[in-house]
Design a protein around this motif. Structure first.
Motif, PDB file in Angstrom:
ATOM      1  N   ARG A 259      -0.514   7.148  -0.913  1.00  0.00           N
ATOM      2  CA  ARG A 259      -0.711   6.010  -1.803  1.00  0.00           C
ATOM      3  C   ARG A 259       0.576   5.187  -1.902  1.00  0.00           C
ATOM      4  O   ARG A 259       0.541   3.953  -1.856  1.00  0.00           O
ATOM      5  CB  ARG A 259      -1.120   6.504  -3.193  1.00  0.00           C
ATOM      6  CG  ARG A 259      -1.517   5.374  -4.157  1.00  0.00           C
ATOM      7  CD  ARG A 259      -1.943   5.960  -5.486  1.00  0.00           C
ATOM      8  NE  ARG A 259      -0.857   6.711  -6.082  1.00  0.00           N
ATOM      9  CZ  ARG A 259       0.190   6.132  -6.697  1.00  0.00           C
ATOM     10  NH1 ARG A 259       0.285   4.821  -6.792  1.00  0.00           N
ATOM     11  NH2 ARG A 259       1.131   6.876  -7.237  1.00  0.00           N
ATOM     12  N   GLN A 262       1.056   3.252   1.215  1.00  0.00           N
ATOM     13  CA  GLN A 262       0.138   2.106   1.269  1.00  0.00           C
ATOM     14  C   GLN A 262       0.648   0.975   0.368  1.00  0.00           C
ATOM     15  O   GLN A 262       0.600  -0.207   0.750  1.00  0.00           O
ATOM     16  CB  GLN A 262      -1.248   2.579   0.801  1.00  0.00           C
ATOM     17  CG  GLN A 262      -2.290   1.492   0.846  1.00  0.00           C
ATOM     18  CD  GLN A 262      -2.564   1.024   2.263  1.00  0.00           C
ATOM     19  OE1 GLN A 262      -2.410   1.778   3.240  1.00  0.00           O
ATOM     20  NE2 GLN A 262      -2.920  -0.279   2.416  1.00  0.00           N
ATOM     21  N   GLN A 263       1.161   1.316  -0.794  1.00  0.00           N
ATOM     22  CA  GLN A 263       1.703   0.302  -1.681  1.00  0.00           C
ATOM     23  C   GLN A 263       2.910  -0.387  -1.053  1.00  0.00           C
ATOM     24  O   GLN A 263       3.081  -1.616  -1.159  1.00  0.00           O
ATOM     25  CB  GLN A 263       2.109   0.945  -3.020  1.00  0.00           C
ATOM     26  CG  GLN A 263       0.931   1.346  -3.890  1.00  0.00           C
ATOM     27  CD  GLN A 263       1.375   2.027  -5.182  1.00  0.00           C
ATOM     28  OE1 GLN A 263       2.572   2.323  -5.341  1.00  0.00           O
ATOM     29  NE2 GLN A 263       0.419   2.220  -6.105  1.00  0.00           N
ATOM     30  N   GLN A 264       3.751   0.449  -0.370  1.00  0.00           N
ATOM     31  CA  GLN A 264       4.941  -0.119   0.272  1.00  0.00           C
ATOM     32  C   GLN A 264       4.549  -1.106   1.390  1.00  0.00           C
ATOM     33  O   GLN A 264       5.150  -2.184   1.540  1.00  0.00           O
ATOM     34  CB  GLN A 264       5.803   1.004   0.816  1.00  0.00           C
ATOM     35  CG  GLN A 264       7.128   0.506   1.391  1.00  0.00           C
ATOM     36  CD  GLN A 264       7.994   1.630   1.875  1.00  0.00           C
ATOM     37  OE1 GLN A 264       7.587   2.787   1.814  1.00  0.00           O
ATOM     38  NE2 GLN A 264       9.178   1.286   2.347  1.00  0.00           N
ATOM     39  N   LYS A 265       3.520  -0.723   2.118  1.00  0.00           N
ATOM     40  CA  LYS A 265       3.042  -1.606   3.216  1.00  0.00           C
ATOM     41  C   LYS A 265       2.503  -2.891   2.637  1.00  0.00           C
ATOM     42  O   LYS A 265       2.735  -3.986   3.179  1.00  0.00           O
ATOM     43  CB  LYS A 265       1.952  -0.901   4.026  1.00  0.00           C
ATOM     44  CG  LYS A 265       2.481   0.185   4.925  1.00  0.00           C
ATOM     45  CD  LYS A 265       1.336   0.811   5.711  1.00  0.00           C
ATOM     46  CE  LYS A 265       1.843   1.911   6.639  1.00  0.00           C
ATOM     47  NZ  LYS A 265       0.735   2.532   7.392  1.00  0.00           N
ATOM     48  N   GLU A 266       1.788  -2.758   1.522  1.00  0.00           N
ATOM     49  CA  GLU A 266       1.203  -3.970   0.916  1.00  0.00           C
ATOM     50  C   GLU A 266       2.332  -4.870   0.383  1.00  0.00           C
ATOM     51  O   GLU A 266       2.262  -6.098   0.538  1.00  0.00           O
ATOM     52  CB  GLU A 266       0.279  -3.549  -0.240  1.00  0.00           C
ATOM     53  CG  GLU A 266      -1.012  -2.905   0.241  1.00  0.00           C
ATOM     54  CD  GLU A 266      -1.892  -2.440  -0.927  1.00  0.00           C
ATOM     55  OE1 GLU A 266      -1.441  -2.548  -2.091  1.00  0.00           O
ATOM     56  OE2 GLU A 266      -3.015  -1.966  -0.665  1.00  0.00           O
ATOM     57  N   GLN A 267       3.367  -4.248  -0.197  1.00  0.00           N
ATOM     58  CA  GLN A 267       4.500  -5.056  -0.709  1.00  0.00           C
ATOM     59  C   GLN A 267       5.226  -5.728   0.460  1.00  0.00           C
ATOM     60  O   GLN A 267       5.628  -6.893   0.349  1.00  0.00           O
ATOM     61  CB  GLN A 267       5.460  -4.161  -1.503  1.00  0.00           C
ATOM     62  CG  GLN A 267       4.907  -3.695  -2.821  1.00  0.00           C
ATOM     63  CD  GLN A 267       5.797  -2.713  -3.545  1.00  0.00           C
ATOM     64  OE1 GLN A 267       6.847  -2.348  -3.006  1.00  0.00           O
ATOM     65  NE2 GLN A 267       5.405  -2.352  -4.772  1.00  0.00           N
ATOM     66  N   ALA A 269       3.968  -6.524   3.252  1.00  0.00           N
ATOM     67  CA  ALA A 269       3.083  -7.586   3.808  1.00  0.00           C
ATOM     68  C   ALA A 269       3.174  -8.844   2.942  1.00  0.00           C
ATOM     69  O   ALA A 269       3.207  -9.977   3.423  1.00  0.00           O
ATOM     70  CB  ALA A 269       1.639  -7.079   3.850  1.00  0.00           C
ATOM     71  N   LYS A 270       3.211  -8.676   1.599  1.00  0.00           N
ATOM     72  CA  LYS A 270       3.331  -9.814   0.724  1.00  0.00           C
ATOM     73  C   LYS A 270       4.667 -10.512   0.940  1.00  0.00           C
ATOM     74  O   LYS A 270       4.756 -11.739   0.990  1.00  0.00           O
ATOM     75  CB  LYS A 270       3.243  -9.362  -0.728  1.00  0.00           C
ATOM     76  CG  LYS A 270       1.833  -9.026  -1.165  1.00  0.00           C
ATOM     77  CD  LYS A 270       1.833  -8.631  -2.643  1.00  0.00           C
ATOM     78  CE  LYS A 270       0.418  -8.289  -3.106  1.00  0.00           C
ATOM     79  NZ  LYS A 270       0.381  -7.904  -4.536  1.00  0.00           N
TER      80      LYS A 270
END
Length: 272
Positions: A259, A262-267, A269-270
């Motif tokens: 999790r 996944q949060q790090q990847k989403e950050q 990506a943003k």
């Protein structure tokens, strides 16, 4: 054969795996009840054995007392045998004396008859004398002979009475002896029978006691084995629960890491 042995080992292992703490506890409970029952039976057997041994000791004392009575009876029988021998000897003596008296009497009567020279009666014997002196002598002789004959008859009757009395006493003693021997043998046989029956019962009780002790030892060994098995199952259950808890923690940690990634990847990506 190797395949069969391996299959047997697998089946045994499978049975061990399928046993649970609950089933072992149930078996422990049943085994404890069996131990309690066997212990009660052992206690009852010990009490019965003790009672029977006491009865056997009592019989032994009775037998010793009976043997003393038998010894006394044997002594009395010896006295009776001695008295019977004395009576038999007396009977033989009296028989001889009676025969001698009868023989003497018969010979005396025969001589008197011969001396009467065939006369018809005593008066004829007296009056056939050649002189008055001879007649007087014959008269006195016949008188003395009559007295002697009466004395001899009385003596014969007395000996016959004594002989009959001795024979009656001998018969009585024989009856007493027979009764004593019968009572002695009946009492002895009865006590010996009771002793044999009691000894057999003691042997039976001891054999049953040995069997019960063997069963109790087996049940106690089974109880120890069940205790060990229960400890093993509880330890295995604790290890299994610890392993499941560890795996669950690892799974949760892996999920948490995933999790976070996944949060790090989403950050990222943003940011990009």
């Amino acid at each position: 054969m190797i395949v069969m042995l391996l299959s047997a080992v697998d089946m045994s292992a499978a049975r061990k795996r399928t046993r649970s703490v609950t089933s072992v506890k149930q078996e422990q409970k049943a085994n404890a009840q069996a131990i309690k029952k066997t212990s009660q039976q052992l206690d009852e057997n010990a009490k019965a054995t003790s009672r029977t041994l006491n009865a056997l000791n009592t019989l032994g004392a009775e037998i010793r007392q009976q043997n003393d009575s038998i010894a006394s009876i044997n002594h009395q029988i010896d006295s009776i045998d001695s008295a019977m021998k004395h009576i038999n000897d007396s009977i033989v003596t009296l028989d001889g004396k009676l025969a001698a008296l009868r023989d003497s009497y018969a010979r005396s009567v025969t001589r008197i008859k011969n001396s009467q020279q065939g006369s018809m009666d005593k008066l004829a014997f007296i009056f056939s004398a050649e002189s008055f002196t001879q007649a007087y002598r014959r008269f006195r002789y016949l008188g003395e002979f009559s007295k002697w004959r009466k004395r001899r008859n009385d003596e014969i009757k007395e000996v016959q009475a004594r002989l009959e009395k001795q024979r009656d006493e001998l018969t009585r003693l024989q009856g007493v002896k027979s009764g004593m021997l019968t009572r002695m043998n009946v009492a002895r046989n009865d006590l010996e029978k009771k002793q044999n029956e009691t000894s057999a019962l003691v042997a039976k009780l001891k054999k049953e006691g040995a069997s019960l002790k063997k069963v109790l030892r087996q049940k106690e060994a089974q109880a120890r084995a069940l205790d060990n098995e229960l400890d093993r199952l509880i330890a295995e259950e604790q290890r299994r629960q610890a392993e499941e808890k560890r795996k669950e923690q690892e799974r949760l940690l892996a999920e948490e890491n995933a999790r976070k990634k996944q949060q790090q990847k989403e950050q990222e990506a943003k940011a990009a």
